[in-house]
Design a protein around this motif. Sequence first.
Motif, short mmCIF file in Angstrom:
data_model
loop_
_atom_site.label_atom_id
_atom_site.label_comp_id
_atom_site.label_asym_id
_atom_site.label_seq_id
_atom_site.Cartn_x
_atom_site.Cartn_y
_atom_site.Cartn_z
N GLN A 1 8.68 6.96 9.97
CA GLN A 1 8.64 7.38 8.56
C GLN A 1 7.75 6.43 7.75
N ALA A 2 7.79 5.13 8.10
CA ALA A 2 6.93 4.15 7.42
C ALA A 2 5.46 4.49 7.67
N TRP A 3 5.17 4.83 8.90
CA TRP A 3 3.79 5.21 9.29
C TRP A 3 3.33 6.46 8.55
N ARG A 4 4.26 7.44 8.43
CA ARG A 4 3.95 8.68 7.70
C ARG A 4 3.72 8.39 6.22
N LYS B 1 0.32 9.00 3.61
CA LYS B 1 0.32 9.75 2.35
C LYS B 1 0.08 8.83 1.15
N ASN B 2 -0.26 7.57 1.44
CA ASN B 2 -0.56 6.55 0.42
C ASN B 2 0.67 6.19 -0.43
N LYS B 3 1.86 6.34 0.15
CA LYS B 3 3.08 5.99 -0.58
C LYS B 3 3.51 4.59 -0.16
N VAL B 4 2.96 3.60 -0.85
CA VAL B 4 3.15 2.20 -0.46
C VAL B 4 4.59 1.75 -0.68
N LYS B 5 5.22 2.22 -1.75
CA LYS B 5 6.61 1.82 -2.03
C LYS B 5 7.54 2.31 -0.91
N GLN B 6 7.31 3.56 -0.52
CA GLN B 6 8.11 4.13 0.59
C GLN B 6 7.87 3.36 1.88
N LEU B 7 6.61 2.98 2.10
CA LEU B 7 6.28 2.18 3.29
C LEU B 7 7.11 0.90 3.33
N MET C 1 2.34 -8.12 4.14
CA MET C 1 1.01 -7.62 3.81
C MET C 1 1.10 -6.37 2.93
N ALA C 2 2.12 -5.54 3.21
CA ALA C 2 2.32 -4.33 2.40
C ALA C 2 2.69 -4.70 0.98
N MET C 3 3.52 -5.74 0.83
CA MET C 3 3.92 -6.18 -0.51
C MET C 3 2.74 -6.76 -1.27
N SER D 1 -3.50 0.99 2.49
CA SER D 1 -3.68 2.25 1.75
C SER D 1 -3.82 3.37 2.78
N ALA D 2 -3.96 4.60 2.30
CA ALA D 2 -4.08 5.74 3.22
C ALA D 2 -5.34 5.66 4.07
N GLU D 3 -6.36 4.93 3.56
CA GLU D 3 -7.62 4.79 4.32
C GLU D 3 -7.62 3.56 5.21
N ARG D 4 -6.73 2.62 4.90
CA ARG D 4 -6.78 1.33 5.59
C ARG D 4 -5.36 0.91 5.97
N TYR D 5 -4.95 1.21 7.19
CA TYR D 5 -3.56 0.85 7.57
C TYR D 5 -3.47 0.47 9.07
#
Lengths: 74, 196
Positions: free
Chosen positions: B80-83, B87-93, B158-160, B165-169
């Motif tokens: 789910q974190a990967w998904r 979708k560029n949802k950083v908070k959910q990540l 790193m996420a914090m 981002s959706a282009e760079r993960y």
Amino acid sequence: MSRFFLWVTLLIVVMLIVPSYLEACPACKTLDDPIGKGFNFSILFMMAMPFVVFTVIGGTVFWHYRRASRKPMD
Amino acid sequence: MAQNNVDVRERPPLSNARLAILVLLGAETMLFSGLIGAFLVFRVGNVTWPPPSHIGIELPRVVTGINTALLLISGYTMFQAWRAIQKNKVKQLRNWLLITGGLGLLFLGIQGSEWVQLIRKGLTLQSGVYGGIFYVLIGCHALHVLSAVIWLFTVLGMAMAGRFSAERYTGVDTCTIYWIFVVALWPILYVLVYLS
């Protein structure tokens, strides 16, 4: 040279007459024993694993490249 | 031909990072194959398992079963974190990574407490083949879970810091593959060591 081939032929004949000398694995001679079966299972399992690993890695690379080639150009 | 879009570089179908993690996992698979192969020699080679010297010692199957479920759930949360980052949802990540890390730590904690109880009962690394192969095989997996948890918390940091981002993960991507490997390996070990 001909003496060399004579010895090799003699060796092959001896091995065909007495095939137990061909068994390199001492544990395989006692396959009825549990420990022989254990070794056998283990050898077969570990023999299969490199093929599984190469298939999975190769399959993944192939899948990625095929998917990229099917994508329409932007 | 590069004319106006000079900055646009063509991405390879399989990134170098993904290829590297695949090769790493291939090596890891071979390591665990050797250990499972050693276990098979002792397990199939002994008519009575556990051996007569360890008859009174029972492995905690139910608790480990629950622990297995926790680890499998962590595989789902990592996915789910990967998904979420796709979708560029950083908070959910961040949230999913935090849950996954927590589940990983819980798994290690429960396994650690099990080990303390088993050592108290007399199952040690020196107590015989049964203890030796148990601690080496399960301990090796626990070390991998620990390294995956460290990796995951590094990715969380790193996420914090807003590095994904959706282009760079790539960091999330490789960590997810490693985590899924560690999760997928555990049920095999559980069935082999605890249930066989």
